[in-house]
Design a protein around this motif. Structure first.
Motif, mmCIF file in Angstrom:
data_model
loop_
_atom_site.group_PDB
_atom_site.id
_atom_site.type_symbol
_atom_site.label_atom_id
_atom_site.label_comp_id
_atom_site.label_asym_id
_atom_site.label_seq_id
_atom_site.Cartn_x
_atom_site.Cartn_y
_atom_site.Cartn_z
ATOM 1 N N ILE A 140 15.879 62.270 -10.429
ATOM 2 C CA ILE A 140 15.439 63.275 -9.463
ATOM 3 C C ILE A 140 16.183 63.108 -8.148
ATOM 4 O O ILE A 140 16.641 64.089 -7.536
ATOM 5 C CB ILE A 140 13.915 63.182 -9.243
ATOM 6 C CG1 ILE A 140 13.171 63.534 -10.541
ATOM 7 C CG2 ILE A 140 13.471 64.115 -8.120
ATOM 8 C CD1 ILE A 140 11.670 63.347 -10.448
ATOM 9 N N TYR A 141 16.333 61.859 -7.713
ATOM 10 C CA TYR A 141 17.067 61.585 -6.473
ATOM 11 C C TYR A 141 18.510 62.068 -6.575
ATOM 12 O O TYR A 141 19.040 62.683 -5.636
ATOM 13 C CB TYR A 141 17.011 60.088 -6.180
ATOM 14 C CG TYR A 141 17.934 59.634 -5.075
ATOM 15 C CD1 TYR A 141 17.657 59.950 -3.745
ATOM 16 C CD2 TYR A 141 19.074 58.888 -5.353
ATOM 17 C CE1 TYR A 141 18.500 59.545 -2.725
ATOM 18 C CE2 TYR A 141 19.917 58.481 -4.347
ATOM 19 C CZ TYR A 141 19.631 58.803 -3.032
ATOM 20 O OH TYR A 141 20.476 58.399 -2.026
ATOM 21 N N GLU A 142 19.160 61.806 -7.681
ATOM 22 C CA GLU A 142 20.548 62.202 -7.848
ATOM 23 C C GLU A 142 20.709 63.709 -7.994
ATOM 24 O O GLU A 142 21.740 64.269 -7.601
ATOM 25 C CB GLU A 142 21.136 61.500 -9.083
ATOM 26 C CG GLU A 142 21.218 59.981 -8.943
ATOM 27 C CD GLU A 142 21.571 59.298 -10.251
ATOM 28 O OE1 GLU A 142 21.563 59.987 -11.297
ATOM 29 O OE2 GLU A 142 21.836 58.081 -10.237
ATOM 30 N N PHE A 179 15.277 61.414 0.724
ATOM 31 C CA PHE A 179 15.324 60.047 1.254
ATOM 32 C C PHE A 179 14.120 59.238 0.785
ATOM 33 O O PHE A 179 14.261 58.063 0.412
ATOM 34 C CB PHE A 179 15.370 60.083 2.779
ATOM 35 C CG PHE A 179 15.309 58.727 3.423
ATOM 36 C CD1 PHE A 179 16.443 57.938 3.495
ATOM 37 C CD2 PHE A 179 14.118 58.232 3.940
ATOM 38 C CE1 PHE A 179 16.401 56.675 4.077
ATOM 39 C CE2 PHE A 179 14.064 56.981 4.519
ATOM 40 C CZ PHE A 179 15.208 56.199 4.595
ATOM 41 N N ALA A 180 12.936 59.833 0.819
ATOM 42 C CA ALA A 180 11.726 59.122 0.404
ATOM 43 C C ALA A 180 11.805 58.724 -1.068
ATOM 44 O O ALA A 180 11.451 57.593 -1.443
ATOM 45 C CB ALA A 180 10.490 59.990 0.657
ATOM 46 N N ILE A 181 12.281 59.627 -1.902
ATOM 47 C CA ILE A 181 12.395 59.315 -3.329
ATOM 48 C C ILE A 181 13.452 58.238 -3.561
ATOM 49 O O ILE A 181 13.233 57.281 -4.315
ATOM 50 C CB ILE A 181 12.735 60.585 -4.130
ATOM 51 C CG1 ILE A 181 11.564 61.570 -4.073
ATOM 52 C CG2 ILE A 181 13.063 60.240 -5.587
ATOM 53 C CD1 ILE A 181 11.863 62.911 -4.698
ATOM 54 N N ALA A 188 12.202 55.659 -6.195
ATOM 55 C CA ALA A 188 13.180 55.328 -7.239
ATOM 56 C C ALA A 188 13.438 53.819 -7.351
ATOM 57 O O ALA A 188 13.462 53.292 -8.465
ATOM 58 C CB ALA A 188 14.487 56.082 -6.990
ATOM 59 N N PRO A 189 13.653 53.058 -6.244
ATOM 60 C CA PRO A 189 13.849 51.611 -6.403
ATOM 61 C C PRO A 189 12.667 50.902 -7.046
ATOM 62 O O PRO A 189 12.840 50.032 -7.903
ATOM 63 C CB PRO A 189 14.087 51.125 -4.964
ATOM 64 C CG PRO A 189 14.620 52.306 -4.251
ATOM 65 C CD PRO A 189 13.901 53.475 -4.849
ATOM 66 N N ALA A 190 11.444 51.273 -6.638
ATOM 67 C CA ALA A 190 10.259 50.656 -7.239
ATOM 68 C C ALA A 190 10.148 51.008 -8.711
ATOM 69 O O ALA A 190 9.810 50.163 -9.553
ATOM 70 C CB ALA A 190 9.003 51.099 -6.491
ATOM 71 N N SER A 191 10.467 52.253 -9.039
ATOM 72 C CA SER A 191 10.413 52.680 -10.435
ATOM 73 C C SER A 191 11.480 51.988 -11.275
ATOM 74 O O SER A 191 11.231 51.596 -12.423
ATOM 75 C CB SER A 191 10.578 54.200 -10.511
ATOM 76 O OG SER A 191 10.543 54.645 -11.844
ATOM 77 N N TYR A 229 23.653 60.894 1.704
ATOM 78 C CA TYR A 229 23.318 61.710 0.542
ATOM 79 C C TYR A 229 22.134 62.641 0.788
ATOM 80 O O TYR A 229 22.198 63.823 0.424
ATOM 81 C CB TYR A 229 23.052 60.805 -0.663
ATOM 82 C CG TYR A 229 22.984 61.556 -1.976
ATOM 83 C CD1 TYR A 229 24.133 62.090 -2.553
ATOM 84 C CD2 TYR A 229 21.774 61.731 -2.634
ATOM 85 C CE1 TYR A 229 24.085 62.773 -3.750
ATOM 86 C CE2 TYR A 229 21.718 62.416 -3.836
ATOM 87 C CZ TYR A 229 22.871 62.930 -4.390
ATOM 88 O OH TYR A 229 22.808 63.618 -5.576
ATOM 89 N N PRO A 230 21.019 62.183 1.389
ATOM 90 C CA PRO A 230 19.925 63.136 1.653
ATOM 91 C C PRO A 230 20.331 64.289 2.562
ATOM 92 O O PRO A 230 19.822 65.407 2.424
ATOM 93 C CB PRO A 230 18.854 62.261 2.316
ATOM 94 C CG PRO A 230 19.138 60.887 1.839
ATOM 95 C CD PRO A 230 20.636 60.799 1.753
#
Length: 366
Positions: free
Chosen positions: A63-65, A117-119, A124-127, A284-285
C-alpha cells in the motif's frame, strides 16, 4: 466553495480507495501464489493459514509503495469524469478559478502525503517485522547469506568488527563473532559465542571462547585463551542496527534508518545505500502532491463521450514510469555515488516540472 471541495474530496477518496484496493488485491494474489510453493515445507509445519497470515502482513508495504500511483490514477479518473459531465465547467463558473482548484488538490495531496508517511513509517515497518517473525518461526532465524551481518564500532582508540550469523524473532543472536583491534591495527581479542542477547548497556553472550592478545615490546605476541559460560561485552550496537543489516532498508522506519546511517558514518563505513533510502523515505510521500497537480489539467479537457479509459490508462503508465524511475535513480545513485538527496528527489523533481508545465499550458494559457 466548501461544498465543492467536500464533493471533490469525497469523489477522489473513493476513487483512490478503489484503485488501491484493486492493486492490493492483485499483489495479494501474486504473493499468495508465490507463498503456496512453501506450504507443506519445513517438515510439513507451514500450513496454509500461516502462509495467508504472512501474505496479509506484507500488504501494508505494498500500500505504501502503491499510494502515489493510485492517487494519480484515482484523481485523473475523477477529474476526467467531472470534465466529461461538465461538472467541472459548472464549478469553474461558480468561482473555482485555476488557483483555487490548485489549492484544493494541494490540500488533498497533503492529506494523502500524510497518510503515505504514516503507513510507510509506522504501519508498514511494524507489519513487516511481524511478517518476518511469522516466517522465522517456520524457516529459522533471519540471516543475510552464509556469513550473516557484519558491523563495526569504534570505542575510544579501539575498533571492533562484529559478525552475527543469524537473528531469532525474539532478539536472540546466534553465531556471534567479535574482533578487536587497537589504534596500530594489532589484534586485541577475538570472541566466538554461540548465542547472545541485547542488554541496556551491551550484549550478554553465552558459550564464549575468547582469545586475548598481549603485545609487549618484543615482536612475540602473547595469547590467553579463555572459555566462559557467560561474558558481557559493552557496546552501543542496538537490536535495530543488527536487524538493519539483515533486513531490506526499504522496510525500515525513518528514525531507525537515520540512527543506522549515523552509526555507519561514525565508524567509517559506507552509508550510501542507506542514505539514499533515508532521503527516499522523506521525499516519497511528497510525490502524492506531485501526482494530484499532474491530474488537475485533466479537468480542463473538453470531450463529451468516451475517452476516460484512455486517460486512466495514461495515468497507469505515468504511475508505473514514476515507480520505475524511482528504482532506476536509486540504483544509479548507489552505483555512481551520486548525492543521496538528489538521487531520491530527482524523480519527484522531474514529475513536478511536468505537472507544473501541464498546469501552465492547459489551465493558465488556454
Amino acid at each position: 466553495m466548501k461544498t465543492l471541495r467536500r464533493y471533490i474530496f469525497r469523489e477522489v477518496a473513493l476513487s483512490v480507495g478503489f484503485a488501491t484496493l484493486a492493486f492490493v488485491a492483485l499483489f495479494f494474489f501474486f504473493d499468495m501464489v508465490d507463498e503456496l510453493r512453501s506450504v507443506g515445507v519445513a517438515g510439513g509445519s507451514y500450513p496454509l493459514s500461516t502462509a495467508l497470515l504472512y501474505v496479509l502482513l506484507r500488504q501494508p508495504q505494498h500500500i505504501y509503495e502503491l499510494l502515489p500511483i493510485t492517487v494519480l490514477i484515482g484523481t485523473i479518473f475523477v477529474m476526467a469524469r467531472l470534465a466529461q459531465n461538465s461538472e467541472f465547467t459548472i464549478m469553474r463558473t461558480s468561482g473555482m478559478g485555476p488557483w483555487k482548484a490548485l489549492g484544493t488538490v494541494l490540500i488533498l495531496g497533503l492529506l494523502f502525503a500524510t497518510g503515505t508517511f504514516a503507513i510507510g513509517d509506522y504501519i508498514a515497518p511494524a507489519s513487516e517485522r511481524a511478517a518476518q517473525i511469522v516466517q522465522a518461526r517456520q524457516f529459522g532465524p533471519l540471516s543475510a547469506g552464509a556469513t550473516g551481518a557484519w558491523l563495526k564500532e569504534q570505542q575510544g582508540s579501539d575498533a571492533y568488527a562484529v559478525n552475527v550469523r543469524a537473528l531469532e524473532p525474539d532478539g536472540l543472536m546466534r553465531g556471534v563473532r567479535i574482533f578487536g583491534f587497537d589504534a596500530d591495527g594489532h589484534v586485541l581479542m577475538t570472541v566466538h559465542a554461540q548465542q547472545g542477547r541485547f542488554n541496556a548497556d551491551g550484549w550478554d553472550l553465552t558459550g564464549v571462547q575468547r582469545n586475548v592478545f598481549a603485545h609487549p615490546a618484543s615482536d612475540q605476541a602473547q595469547v590467553q585463551r579463555l572459555a566462559e559460560d557467560t561474558w558481557h561485552w559493552p557496546t552501543q550496537i542496538t537490536p535495530t542496527m543488527v536487524a538493519a543489516s539483515l533486513l531490506n532498508p526499504q522496510k525500515m522506519a525513518t528514525l531507525d534508518l537515520f540512527n543506522y546511517v549515523r552509526h555507519l558514518q561514525a565508524n567509517g563505513q559506507s552509508a550510501q545505500r542507506y542514505e539514499i533510502e533515508l532521503w527516499h523515505k522523506v521525499f516519497y510521500p511528497l510525490s502524492c502532491l506531485v501526482m494530484v497537480v499532474l491530474s488537475l489539467p485533466f479537468g480542463y479537457l473538453h470531450f463529451r463521450s468516451g475517452g476516460i479509459a484512455g486517460y486512466v490508462f495514461g495515468g497507469v503508465m505515468a504511475g508505473i514510469s514514476f515507480f520505475l524511475l524511482n528504482n532506476v535513480f536509486g540504483f544509479a545513485g548507489n552505483l555512481q555515488n551520486w548525492s543521496p538527496w538528489l538521487s531520491a528527489a530527482a524523480p519527484g523533481l522531474i514529475y513536478s516540472v511536468l505537472s507544473l508545465a501541464a498546469f501552465s499550458w492547459l489551465v493558465l494559457r488556454r
